[in-house]
Design a protein around this motif. Structure first.
Motif, PDB file in Angstrom:
ATOM      1  N   ALA A  27       0.817  -1.214   0.000  1.00 14.79           N
ATOM      2  CA  ALA A  27       0.000   0.000   0.000  1.00 14.79           C
ATOM      3  C   ALA A  27       0.845   1.255   0.000  1.00 14.79           C
ATOM      4  O   ALA A  27       0.412   2.308  -0.442  1.00 14.79           O
ATOM      5  N   THR A  28       2.080   1.122   0.527  1.00 15.63           N
ATOM      6  CA  THR A  28       2.953   2.293   0.557  1.00 15.63           C
ATOM      7  C   THR A  28       4.009   2.224  -0.531  1.00 15.63           C
ATOM      8  O   THR A  28       4.911   3.046  -0.583  1.00 15.63           O
ATOM      9  N   GLY A  29       3.884   1.212  -1.399  1.00 18.27           N
ATOM     10  CA  GLY A  29       4.820   1.083  -2.510  1.00 18.27           C
ATOM     11  C   GLY A  29       6.187   0.562  -2.104  1.00 18.27           C
ATOM     12  O   GLY A  29       7.088   0.473  -2.902  1.00 18.27           O
ATOM     13  N   GLY A  30       6.361   0.202  -0.798  1.00 20.88           N
ATOM     14  CA  GLY A  30       7.628  -0.322  -0.323  1.00 20.88           C
ATOM     15  C   GLY A  30       8.713   0.720  -0.235  1.00 20.88           C
ATOM     16  O   GLY A  30       9.858   0.425   0.082  1.00 20.88           O
ATOM     17  N   ASN A  31       8.394   1.964  -0.515  1.00 19.32           N
ATOM     18  CA  ASN A  31       9.417   3.024  -0.498  1.00 19.32           C
ATOM     19  C   ASN A  31       8.890   4.301   0.145  1.00 19.32           C
ATOM     20  O   ASN A  31       9.388   5.391  -0.133  1.00 19.32           O
ATOM     21  N   PRO A  63       4.877  13.659  -5.342  1.00 21.81           N
ATOM     22  CA  PRO A  63       5.841  12.550  -5.405  1.00 21.81           C
ATOM     23  C   PRO A  63       5.663  11.490  -4.317  1.00 21.81           C
ATOM     24  O   PRO A  63       6.243  10.409  -4.413  1.00 21.81           O
ATOM     25  N   ASP A  64       4.846  11.776  -3.300  1.00 27.09           N
ATOM     26  CA  ASP A  64       4.613  10.809  -2.232  1.00 27.09           C
ATOM     27  C   ASP A  64       3.436   9.877  -2.540  1.00 27.09           C
ATOM     28  O   ASP A  64       3.098   9.006  -1.738  1.00 27.09           O
ATOM     29  N   ILE A  65       2.797  10.080  -3.721  1.00 21.03           N
ATOM     30  CA  ILE A  65       1.645   9.253  -4.095  1.00 21.03           C
ATOM     31  C   ILE A  65       1.888   8.608  -5.454  1.00 21.03           C
ATOM     32  O   ILE A  65       2.281   9.275  -6.404  1.00 21.03           O
ATOM     33  N   LYS A  66       1.633   7.311  -5.523  1.00 21.25           N
ATOM     34  CA  LYS A  66       1.735   6.579  -6.782  1.00 21.25           C
ATOM     35  C   LYS A  66       0.364   5.998  -7.108  1.00 21.25           C
ATOM     36  O   LYS A  66      -0.350   5.536  -6.220  1.00 21.25           O
ATOM     37  N   ASN A  87     -15.527  -7.014  -0.200  1.00 17.03           N
ATOM     38  CA  ASN A  87     -15.404  -5.661   0.373  1.00 17.03           C
ATOM     39  C   ASN A  87     -13.945  -5.195   0.329  1.00 17.03           C
ATOM     40  O   ASN A  87     -13.376  -4.726   1.304  1.00 17.03           O
ATOM     41  N   ASP A  88     -13.365  -5.355  -0.833  1.00 17.48           N
ATOM     42  CA  ASP A  88     -11.967  -4.977  -1.055  1.00 17.48           C
ATOM     43  C   ASP A  88     -11.880  -4.239  -2.383  1.00 17.48           C
ATOM     44  O   ASP A  88     -11.284  -4.702  -3.346  1.00 17.48           O
ATOM     45  N   MET A  89     -12.502  -3.073  -2.421  1.00 10.14           N
ATOM     46  CA  MET A  89     -12.602  -2.313  -3.660  1.00 10.14           C
ATOM     47  C   MET A  89     -11.322  -1.530  -3.955  1.00 10.14           C
ATOM     48  O   MET A  89     -10.525  -1.249  -3.051  1.00 10.14           O
ATOM     49  N   PRO A  90     -11.123  -1.156  -5.224  1.00  7.33           N
ATOM     50  CA  PRO A  90     -10.010  -0.258  -5.551  1.00  7.33           C
ATOM     51  C   PRO A  90     -10.220   1.091  -4.860  1.00  7.33           C
ATOM     52  O   PRO A  90     -11.350   1.472  -4.545  1.00  7.33           O
ATOM     53  N   ASP A  91      -9.139   1.812  -4.646  1.00  6.07           N
ATOM     54  CA  ASP A  91      -9.262   3.137  -4.026  1.00  6.07           C
ATOM     55  C   ASP A  91     -10.059   4.077  -4.922  1.00  6.07           C
ATOM     56  O   ASP A  91     -10.834   4.910  -4.440  1.00  6.07           O
ATOM     57  N   LYS A 316     -15.332   4.258  -0.109  1.00  3.06           N
ATOM     58  CA  LYS A 316     -15.552   4.910   1.187  1.00  3.06           C
ATOM     59  C   LYS A 316     -14.714   4.297   2.311  1.00  3.06           C
ATOM     60  O   LYS A 316     -14.407   4.979   3.307  1.00  3.06           O
ATOM     61  N   ASP A 317     -14.329   3.023   2.170  1.00  3.12           N
ATOM     62  CA  ASP A 317     -13.540   2.369   3.215  1.00  3.12           C
ATOM     63  C   ASP A 317     -12.049   2.305   2.888  1.00  3.12           C
ATOM     64  O   ASP A 317     -11.290   1.585   3.549  1.00  3.12           O
ATOM     65  N   SER A 318     -11.642   3.066   1.888  1.00  3.02           N
ATOM     66  CA  SER A 318     -10.228   3.080   1.523  1.00  3.02           C
ATOM     67  C   SER A 318      -9.378   3.621   2.676  1.00  3.02           C
ATOM     68  O   SER A 318      -9.751   4.580   3.359  1.00  3.02           O
ATOM     69  N   LYS A 319      -8.217   2.990   2.874  1.00  2.00           N
ATOM     70  CA  LYS A 319      -7.276   3.482   3.885  1.00  2.00           C
ATOM     71  C   LYS A 319      -6.596   4.763   3.419  1.00  2.00           C
ATOM     72  O   LYS A 319      -5.923   5.432   4.203  1.00  2.00           O
ATOM     73  N   HIS A 320      -6.783   5.069   2.141  1.00  2.00           N
ATOM     74  CA  HIS A 320      -6.155   6.264   1.570  1.00  2.00           C
ATOM     75  C   HIS A 320      -7.211   7.153   0.917  1.00  2.00           C
ATOM     76  O   HIS A 320      -7.004   7.665  -0.179  1.00  2.00           O
ATOM     77  N   LEU A 321      -8.340   7.309   1.602  1.00  2.00           N
ATOM     78  CA  LEU A 321      -9.442   8.092   1.045  1.00  2.00           C
ATOM     79  C   LEU A 321      -9.032   9.543   0.808  1.00  2.00           C
ATOM     80  O   LEU A 321      -9.422  10.155  -0.195  1.00  2.00           O
ATOM     81  N   LYS A 322      -8.248  10.086   1.697  1.00  2.00           N
ATOM     82  CA  LYS A 322      -7.789  11.471   1.558  1.00  2.00           C
ATOM     83  C   LYS A 322      -6.998  11.641   0.261  1.00  2.00           C
ATOM     84  O   LYS A 322      -7.210  12.590  -0.509  1.00  2.00           O
TER      85      LYS A 322
END
Length: 419
Positions: A27-31, A63-66, A87-91, A316-322
């Motif tokens: 989820a964080t791209g490993g970097n 640059p902090d978002i891919k 219940n595992d939708m794309p962001d 709506k349940d994305s961990k990266h909704l912002k």
């Protein structure tokens, strides 16, 4: 035995923890970057390029978002159904006309975003509900009609048709004057949905836009007499019988459209989008036009068939909704929205920017023609698109009669309405 059981439990706990760490790293791209998953129904090269260019510019500014963009093609709906079940939708994902009925419980409300005040009112009933919730951001707006080879029509002395009678006469003229070298009406029926697209667009003039043949209320109430659908099936069967469709109608692929149009092998088709600019790029001497769907009944009117073409909804349940909303805010900026709409050869869905694209002259010419919503999205229950596709294929294959097609549509309409 107890030692083995204890060891198994330790291994299980370790695997779960490791999986959790792996998911977090993914989820964080490993970097250290946040990775957003994006799924879209965009199918052709020009459309995807327009979105990918916007993604590249967004990533450059952030640059902090891919963003991991996915284009599953015909597998989109099946893939999203599985994700809904888990219940595992794309962001971020395309609601392709089903923002409320199919995906409503999964999407975040976007009503507080600045672009909402500029949303074309024609899309209100599709993207907003009575409470004011906004379900998705429209990347562009569809005005579907019938694409035609303007170069060939001029050569054969054919005017763009306004009525179904004129349309059929035009098809017959193409067949005669081209001596069978040109497909009068080309349908890529080898892929799910393309035959349904034809039936869906023609269902509106058949059942909605003529005052004395308006069955909207009956369709909405579930009291529609499906024998009124039969004439549409009869028209399509007659076209096939007269040789007005491409011989490979049941196997042809959308990917063939651009090259065939550039080679002057197609006169009319319901394929739209970037077909025109792509064909002209291959052969600058070929110009592709577009005309609203013709009127079928006496006293009926022509109409564009439309709504949103492509959208972006945020899970709506994305961990990266912002971050997901941040991307939607980016693509809704007038200059970015304009590039995407023009890059997909479609009209903008926002009133604060005017786009110019390959078909602009045709849209201006028919600016007084009303845009009607896609027939299946407004009048049919979820799941009927697949039924329209399968029954249409069987009709053109000769395994269903027009009356049998209507009966099958009625049966499935009643079954799916109960779900």
């Amino acid at each position: 035995m107890k030692k083995l059981t204890y060891l198994f439990v330790l291994l299980l706990v370790f695997s779960v923890v490791a999986a959790g760490c792996g998911n977090k790293e993914a989820a964080t791209g490993g970097n250290g970057k946040t990775t957003l998953t994006l799924f879209s129904t965009m199918s052709n090269k020009g459309e995807r390029k327009a979105l990918q260019n916007a993604i590249a510019e967004f990533e450059k500014q952030n640059p902090d978002i891919k963003i991991d963009a996915n284009f599953p093609g015909n597998g989109y709906e099946d893939m999203l159904r599985v994700k809904m079940g888990a219940n595992d939708m794309p962001d971020l994902f395309d609601t392709h006309g089903w923002s409320q009925l199919r995906y409503g419980e999964y999407v975040a409300d976007l009503k507080d975003m600045d672009w909402v005040q500029h949303l074309d009112p024609a899309l209100n009933q599709i993207l907003k509900d009575k409470s004011g919730k906004v379900y998705a951001y429209p990347l562009n707006q569809a005005k579907d009609g019938i694409s035609y080879n303007a170069t060939l029509l001029e050569k054969y002395g054919i005017k763009p048709p306004n009525t179904m009678d004129e349309f059929i006469t035009a098809l017959e003229t193409v067949k005669k004057k081209s001596k069978g070298e040109v497909a009068p009406l080309w349908i890529p029926g080898g892929e799910n949905g393309n035959i349904a697209q034809v039936f869906d667009q023609l269902a509106t003039p058949q059942l909605i836009t003529a005052k004395n043949k308006n069955y909207a209320k009956q369709l909405e109430k579930g009291t529609f007499n499906w024998s009124n659908y039969t004439p549409l099936a009869e028209t399509m069967a007659e076209m096939k019988k007269k040789g007005l469709l491409n011989e490979d109608v049941l196997t042809a692929k959308v990917s063939q459209a651009t090259e065939l149009m550039a080679q002057n092998k197609i006169a009319f088709t319901f394929v739209g989008g970037s077909l025109g600019p792509d064909a002209t790029e291959l052969n600058p001497e070929v110009k592709v036009g577009t005309v609203p769907v013709p009127a079928i009944h006496k006293g009926g009117t022509q109409s564009w068939i439309g709504g949103e073409r492509f959208t972006l909804a945020a899970w709506k349940d994305s961990k990266h909704l912002k971050e997901a909303k941040k991307f939607i805010e980016f693509v809704s900026q007038p200059e970015v929205a304009k590039k995407i709409a023009e890059g997909t050869s479609s009209a903008s869905a926002l009133t604060n920017n005017k786009t110019q694209n390959y078909y602009s002259a045709y849209y201006d010419k028919y600016s007084d023609i009303k845009v009607e919503p896609y027939f299946d999205r407004k009048y049919l229950p979820s799941g009927m698109w697949a039924v329209m596709s399968s029954t249409g294929q069987e009709l053109l294959a000769g395994s269903l009669t027009p009356k049998q097609l209507s009966k099958e549509m009625e049966k499935e309409y009643k079954r799916l309405s109960k779900q």
